[in-house]
Write a protein that holds these residues in place. Structure first.
Motif, PDB file in Angstrom:
ATOM      1  N   LEU A 505      20.576  46.364  74.781  1.00 35.91           N
ATOM      2  CA  LEU A 505      21.825  47.071  74.521  1.00 35.91           C
ATOM      3  C   LEU A 505      22.268  47.864  75.740  1.00 35.91           C
ATOM      4  N   LEU A 506      21.333  48.529  76.415  1.00 36.32           N
ATOM      5  CA  LEU A 506      21.677  49.253  77.641  1.00 36.32           C
ATOM      6  C   LEU A 506      22.282  48.319  78.688  1.00 36.32           C
ATOM      7  N   THR A 507      21.635  47.186  78.897  1.00 41.27           N
ATOM      8  CA  THR A 507      22.110  46.233  79.908  1.00 41.27           C
ATOM      9  C   THR A 507      23.454  45.641  79.514  1.00 41.27           C
ATOM     10  N   ALA A 508      23.607  45.286  78.236  1.00 47.39           N
ATOM     11  CA  ALA A 508      24.859  44.683  77.783  1.00 47.39           C
ATOM     12  C   ALA A 508      26.027  45.653  77.933  1.00 47.39           C
ATOM     13  N   VAL A 509      25.814  46.930  77.608  1.00 52.68           N
ATOM     14  CA  VAL A 509      26.894  47.910  77.744  1.00 52.68           C
ATOM     15  C   VAL A 509      27.269  48.086  79.209  1.00 52.68           C
ATOM     16  N   MET A 510      26.262  48.077  80.076  1.00 51.44           N
ATOM     17  CA  MET A 510      26.551  48.168  81.510  1.00 51.44           C
ATOM     18  C   MET A 510      27.379  46.987  81.983  1.00 51.44           C
ATOM     19  N   LYS A 511      27.013  45.787  81.589  1.00 50.17           N
ATOM     20  CA  LYS A 511      27.769  44.593  82.003  1.00 50.17           C
ATOM     21  C   LYS A 511      29.190  44.638  81.456  1.00 50.17           C
ATOM     22  N   CYS A 512      29.311  45.032  80.211  1.00 55.34           N
ATOM     23  CA  CYS A 512      30.640  45.095  79.602  1.00 55.34           C
ATOM     24  C   CYS A 512      31.500  46.153  80.288  1.00 55.34           C
ATOM     25  N   PHE A 513      30.878  47.233  80.735  1.00 63.40           N
ATOM     26  CA  PHE A 513      31.629  48.292  81.391  1.00 63.40           C
ATOM     27  C   PHE A 513      32.299  47.791  82.658  1.00 63.40           C
ATOM     28  N   PHE A 514      31.606  46.956  83.435  1.00 70.73           N
ATOM     29  CA  PHE A 514      32.185  46.474  84.682  1.00 70.73           C
ATOM     30  C   PHE A 514      33.280  45.436  84.448  1.00 70.73           C
ATOM     31  N   LYS A 515      33.313  44.845  83.273  1.00 72.11           N
ATOM     32  CA  LYS A 515      34.342  43.848  82.971  1.00 72.11           C
ATOM     33  C   LYS A 515      35.525  44.461  82.216  1.00 72.11           C
ATOM     34  N   ARG A 516      35.238  45.444  81.370  1.00 65.68           N
ATOM     35  CA  ARG A 516      36.294  46.069  80.565  1.00 65.68           C
ATOM     36  C   ARG A 516      36.031  47.573  80.516  1.00 65.68           C
ATOM     37  N   PRO A 517      36.275  48.284  81.648  1.00 64.80           N
ATOM     38  CA  PRO A 517      35.894  49.699  81.741  1.00 64.80           C
ATOM     39  C   PRO A 517      36.545  50.608  80.700  1.00 64.80           C
ATOM     40  N   PRO A 518      37.857  50.557  80.509  1.00 61.91           N
ATOM     41  CA  PRO A 518      38.446  51.543  79.583  1.00 61.91           C
ATOM     42  C   PRO A 518      37.869  51.463  78.170  1.00 61.91           C
ATOM     43  N   GLU A 519      37.612  50.247  77.702  1.00 62.78           N
ATOM     44  CA  GLU A 519      37.159  50.080  76.325  1.00 62.78           C
ATOM     45  C   GLU A 519      35.670  50.422  76.162  1.00 62.78           C
ATOM     46  N   THR A 520      34.944  50.414  77.264  1.00 62.18           N
ATOM     47  CA  THR A 520      33.490  50.590  77.176  1.00 62.18           C
ATOM     48  C   THR A 520      33.035  51.956  77.665  1.00 62.18           C
ATOM     49  N   GLN A 521      33.976  52.782  78.182  1.00 60.77           N
ATOM     50  CA  GLN A 521      33.590  54.071  78.766  1.00 60.77           C
ATOM     51  C   GLN A 521      32.788  54.932  77.794  1.00 60.77           C
ATOM     52  N   LYS A 522      33.299  55.081  76.601  1.00 62.57           N
ATOM     53  CA  LYS A 522      32.636  55.938  75.619  1.00 62.57           C
ATOM     54  C   LYS A 522      31.262  55.378  75.234  1.00 62.57           C
ATOM     55  N   ALA A 523      31.196  54.056  75.025  1.00 66.25           N
ATOM     56  CA  ALA A 523      29.934  53.432  74.610  1.00 66.25           C
ATOM     57  C   ALA A 523      28.869  53.573  75.690  1.00 66.25           C
ATOM     58  N   LEU A 524      29.272  53.435  76.979  1.00 59.69           N
ATOM     59  CA  LEU A 524      28.296  53.538  78.052  1.00 59.69           C
ATOM     60  C   LEU A 524      27.752  54.960  78.161  1.00 59.69           C
ATOM     61  N   GLY A 525      28.636  55.956  78.055  1.00 62.92           N
ATOM     62  CA  GLY A 525      28.170  57.333  78.105  1.00 62.92           C
ATOM     63  C   GLY A 525      27.187  57.640  76.994  1.00 62.92           C
ATOM     64  N   ALA A 526      27.518  57.191  75.778  1.00 62.38           N
ATOM     65  CA  ALA A 526      26.623  57.437  74.651  1.00 62.38           C
ATOM     66  C   ALA A 526      25.309  56.677  74.812  1.00 62.38           C
ATOM     67  N   ALA A 527      25.356  55.437  75.332  1.00 56.60           N
ATOM     68  CA  ALA A 527      24.139  54.634  75.491  1.00 56.60           C
ATOM     69  C   ALA A 527      23.204  55.255  76.526  1.00 56.60           C
ATOM     70  N   LEU A 528      23.769  55.722  77.659  1.00 58.80           N
ATOM     71  CA  LEU A 528      22.928  56.332  78.681  1.00 58.80           C
ATOM     72  C   LEU A 528      22.306  57.630  78.180  1.00 58.80           C
ATOM     73  N   ALA A 529      23.082  58.430  77.451  1.00 59.06           N
ATOM     74  CA  ALA A 529      22.537  59.673  76.915  1.00 59.06           C
ATOM     75  C   ALA A 529      21.419  59.400  75.917  1.00 59.06           C
ATOM     76  N   ALA A 530      21.647  58.427  75.034  1.00 57.48           N
ATOM     77  CA  ALA A 530      20.615  58.096  74.050  1.00 57.48           C
ATOM     78  C   ALA A 530      19.390  57.496  74.721  1.00 57.48           C
ATOM     79  N   GLY A 531      19.609  56.668  75.743  1.00 63.77           N
ATOM     80  CA  GLY A 531      18.481  56.071  76.444  1.00 63.77           C
ATOM     81  C   GLY A 531      17.653  57.087  77.203  1.00 63.77           C
ATOM     82  N   LEU A 532      18.333  58.059  77.823  1.00 66.52           N
ATOM     83  CA  LEU A 532      17.602  59.097  78.542  1.00 66.52           C
ATOM     84  C   LEU A 532      16.774  59.964  77.606  1.00 66.52           C
ATOM     85  N   ALA A 533      17.218  60.085  76.362  1.00 70.41           N
ATOM     86  CA  ALA A 533      16.483  60.891  75.393  1.00 70.41           C
ATOM     87  C   ALA A 533      15.493  60.073  74.581  1.00 70.41           C
ATOM     88  N   ASP A 534      15.373  58.780  74.885  1.00 70.13           N
ATOM     89  CA  ASP A 534      14.516  57.901  74.087  1.00 70.13           C
ATOM     90  C   ASP A 534      13.047  58.168  74.407  1.00 70.13           C
TER      91      ASP A 534
END
Length: 845
Positions: A505-534
């Motif tokens: 999921l972390l990798t997929a959100v990162m890839k999606c962010f580089f292809k569709r940044p506006p739509e993925t901005q929120k998801a990437l921020g939440a994924a990185l925060a959750a991953g750092l706290a995992d």
């Protein structure tokens, strides 16, 4: 009215009616011992039957030993057999009683009836009492020269028994030479076969200390001996034929003429009704022709029909064994069996283990000419009521597709699987579609059109969900709802227990962010925060890596995370060619069935970390002194089995861990998407190497993600968990055993150990004292190099909550496998961190 009188029934022979039953039998046997009245043998038979039945159910009838021996002085062979059975059973347990049997057994060895002579000699050799070895040499020497073949057959086996009791006595009596003479000259085939078996075992064991024995062992493979045995092979029974054929497979012919002579001689053995004989003959043909490529291929054609006949005509067990050998041959020459693929179609009444092997066969024999028929048949199995077979059939379709056979039709079939609306079918199909897209990117449009309609909520299996997430990230530019599907998954981060899914999921959100940044901005921020706290170390490290990569340079991050797609040409094979050749050399053995060389399941060092000796080490019962130990006998039998068990009966695994090398420090903040609504300014990580190097784009990435991480500021690692252990914890072995059985497994992880710590394991109690200094106490330890096993316990300082740990350390790999059970499972992660920290410091200055 008085109750009806119960019917009087005689007690069962196997159930004595009272304590005096054995005494009654003793007196009755004594009365009959010297009697010669008519019908006395029939009375003895009934009494002997009672004695044997009592002995069978575990009743001690050893007080009857003397009476049984006296009653055996009769010509009735049935009485003799029962007496020998009785004597053989109690002589091993009580060697003193065995002395009473020597006279009557030696007397029976000279009886006129050859059957009695043979039975007496067999019983005499079966006593296996070292003190009676001197009494065996004379009867064995006479037995080897007996005129009756049955007596000679028994005597040959008796020589082998004598060798295992006292090798020096056997060799000094020159019995091996006598066996060799019998093997080459005796008229009875069974005597010859027994001699061959005994000599092989004796000379193999003696070869390590005796050059003469080594030469004799090599002489068994000489041309005169091998030809002599092969010329008589039709006289032998099936077991003996296999013995001779195994010897012939090791023989090295001097030229091609010898090879053809042997093959012509054994041609009819391929038509034998016994499967073992056919497989043994097949091995001879294959081994003899390894150096002759053309003839070797012809051998495949010759052995094909007999083996396929065995598959269809034998029991399921035989079919499985033969199919295992066929599978090995197919891996070496698939085209030979490609025209016979219909023999590997599954029958409705076959057991699952046979069906699974047949599916592997169909996968192996598939080629351009038969792929359509095979895939059609496999697709029928996908709707099978047997779910494991349905799964295997879908995997088989995918494997065939990866072999580049008729990919067009196979892709259509796999996409049809996705529309079957069966959870397990969808799960398997998703995994296969992912592999297909990795190898055939040109099929992405067709696959994505179907995959895009699948909701992640309907996919529960971790591997399938990970495959779906991979496709959402890899092809997000072609899937309209990909960012929103990924965002939904990130919002449910806490509900996803599989580290594999969270990593994808972390990798997929990162890839999606580089292809569709506006739509993925929120998801990437939440994924990185959750991953750092995992709590899982791999997930935490990947999230931290992605964040720092973005912080350093966005362009570099895109090149790292989202490189150009390259098709995968070859998928890794599970077995190397060397291993496959080793298995082929061990044809017609369990190696073929297990699909691994024999040393992997016979040598202790290859049995894995869950194999241990039956000896328990020290059992610590006091937290006050780590040196206080009690004998192993103080542990109950069932407790000992528990402490030394090689595998847990519970199949429970921590859903939040995939056995990473080490566990992440616990995180005090919320680990889910809810954390994104809080202030993220409190989260900071040290990155001195990148301090001051952030470009303008890297500075802007913080605002874009909504994380507000300080760049180049003072960072601190997450605080350790507020868990303190009681340094004086005490737990008795009985309580430990009871808790270990009752509690489920909270965590199952793998840690790396320092080389210094591994080296210190051989030092007595070094690890135990080190862990005690960290308030973790050892209650039991055992094992031997390279595997050591420890059981630890610890208790919270504030309360009586207990943690139990099974720690298995493999010194060759420097890995430790940890299983944790806890009264309070919510604290398992925090305790795991403490345990890992203590273990990692073991051996360090």
């Amino acid at each position: 009215m008085a109750p009806p009188q119960q019917s009087q029934r005689s007690p069962s022979p196997s159930q004595p009616s009272g304590k005096g039953e054995v005494s009654d039998l003793k007196s009755q046997l004594r009365q009959l011992a010297g009697s010669r009245a008519p019908g006395v043998d029939d009375s003895k038979r009934e009494l002997f039957k009672k004695v044997i039945s009592y002995m069978t159910v575990g009743i001690d009838v050893s007080p009857l030993f003397g009476e049984m021996v006296m009653c055996s002085a009769a010509s009735d062979i049935v009485l003799k057999k029962m007496c020998y059975l009785y004597v053989g059973n109690y002589a091993r347990v009580n060697p003193d009683l065995a002395l009473l049997t020597i006279n009557f057994l030696q007397r029976d060895c000279k009886d006129e009836d050859p059957m009695i002579r043979g039975l007496a000699l067999r019983s005499l050799c079966s006593l296996r009492v070292a003190n009676l070895v001197e009494y065996l040499v004379g009867p064995l020497g006479s037995g080897l020269k007996d005129s009756n073949s049955y007596v000679r057959t028994v005597a040959v086996v008796g020589v082998l028994k004598l060798y295992h009791i006292s090798a020096s006595t056997c060799v000094d009596a020159d019995f091996p030479s006598t066996l060799k003479h019998l093997m080459l000259n005796d008229q009875d085939a069974q005597v010859v076969a027994n001699c061959l078996s005994a000599l092989q075992e004796i000379w193999t064991l003696e070869a390590s200390t005796s050059e003469e024995a080594a030469r004799e062992r090599e002489a068994l493979l000489s041309k005169p001996v091998v030809y002599y045995l092969l010329n008589r092979i039709k006289e032998f029974n099936e077991w003996a034929q296999c013995l001779v054929l195994e010897l012939a497979a090791k023989y090295v012919p001097s030229d091609s003429n010898e090879i053809f002579d042997i093959m012509n001689l054994l041609e009819d053995r391929l038509q034998h009704a016994n499967g073992a004989v056919v497989l043994a003959t097949t091995k001879v043909f294959l081994q003899l022709t390894l150096s002759m490529a053309d003839v070797h291929q012809q051998v495949y054609e010759r052995i094909k029909a007999p083996l396929l006949t065995l598959v269809s005509s034998g029991s399921p067990e035989q079919s499985y064994a033969v199919l295992s050998h066929l599978h090995l041959l197919v891996m070496r020459a698939p085209y030979i069996f490609s025209g016979d693929y219909k023999h590997f179609y599954c029958q409705y009444n076959e057991p699952s283990y046979v069906k699974k092997l047949k599916l592997e066969m169909l996968t192996a024999v598939a080629n351009e000419s038969n792929t359509y028929e095979i895939v059609t048949e496999l697709c029928e199995y996908a709707a099978n009521v047997d779910i494991p077979i349905a799964r295997e059939s879908i995997r088989a379709v995918g494997k065939i597709a990866l072999q580049q056979y008729d990919v067009n039709a196979i892709v259509d079939r796999l996409l049809q699987f996705l529309e079957m609306e069966k959870d397990y079918v969808t799960a398997e199909a998703l995994v296969l579609v992912k592999d297909l897209l990795r190898k055939y990117p040109q099929w992405s449009q067709d696959c994505i059109a179907v995959v895009g309609n699948i909701s992640s909520k309907n996919v529960q299996e971790p591997k399938a969900k990970a495959a779906l997430i991979w496709m959402l990230g890899e092809y997000s530019e072609n899937m309209q709802d990909a960012p929103y599907a990924l965002e939904s998954l990130v919002e449910n981060w806490d509900e996803e227990h599989s580290p594999e899914v969270r990593l994808h999921l972390l990798t997929a959100v990162m890839k999606c962010f580089f292809k569709r940044p506006p739509e993925t901005q929120k998801a990437l921020g939440a994924a990185l925060a959750a991953g750092l706290a995992d709590f899982h170390q791999d997930v935490h490290d990947r999230a931290l890596f992605y964040y720092r990569l973005l912080q350093y340079n966005v362009s570099v991050a895109e090149r790292v995370v989202n490189p150009p797609k390259q098709a995968v040409s070859v998928f890794a094979d599970t077995h190397s060619s060397e291993v496959k050749d080793r298995i082929f050399d061990e044809f017609n053995s369990l190696s073929v069935v297990y699909q691994k060389p024999s040393y992997m399941f016979t040598d202790k060092e290859h049995r894995g970390p869950f194999e241990f000796s039956d000896e328990l080490g020290n059992l610590s019962i006091s937290a006050e002194s780590a040196d206080t130990v009690v004998p192993v006998q103080s542990v109950e039998a069932n407790d000992k089995d528990l402490l030394l068990s090689t595998a847990e009966k519970e199949d429970g695994r921590d859903l939040g861990s995939n056995g990473s090398a080490y566990s992440a420090p616990s995180y005090s903040g919320s680990s889910g998407p809810a954390a994104t609504s809080q202030s993220h300014g409190e989260l900071a990580f040290t990155d001195t190497s990148l301090s001051g190097q952030a470009s303008a784009s890297s500075l802007a990435i913080d605002d874009l993600l909504g994380l507000n991480f300080p760049v180049g500021g003072t960072a601190a690692t997450p605080p350790p968990p507020p868990l303190r252990l009681n340094p004086k914890a005490v737990l008795d072995p009985g309580s430990f055993q009871q808790k270990w059985r009752q509690l489920p497994i909270s965590l199952c992880q793998e840690y790396s150990m320092s080389p210094q710590g591994v080296a210190l394991l051989t030092t007595s109690n070094a690890l135990l004292k080190h862990m005690k200094d960290n308030s973790i106490h050892c209650i039991a330890s055992g094992g031997q190099s390279p595997n050591f096993k420890y059981f630890f316990f610890a208790q919270k300082a504030e309360e009586t909550s207990t943690f139990l740990v099974e720690c298995i350390i493999n010194t060759s790999s420097a890995k430790s496998q940890i299983k944790i059970k806890a009264d309070d499972q919510s604290s398992s992660e925090a305790f795991s961190t403490l345990f890992q920290s203590a273990l990692s410091k073991f051996g360090l200055p």
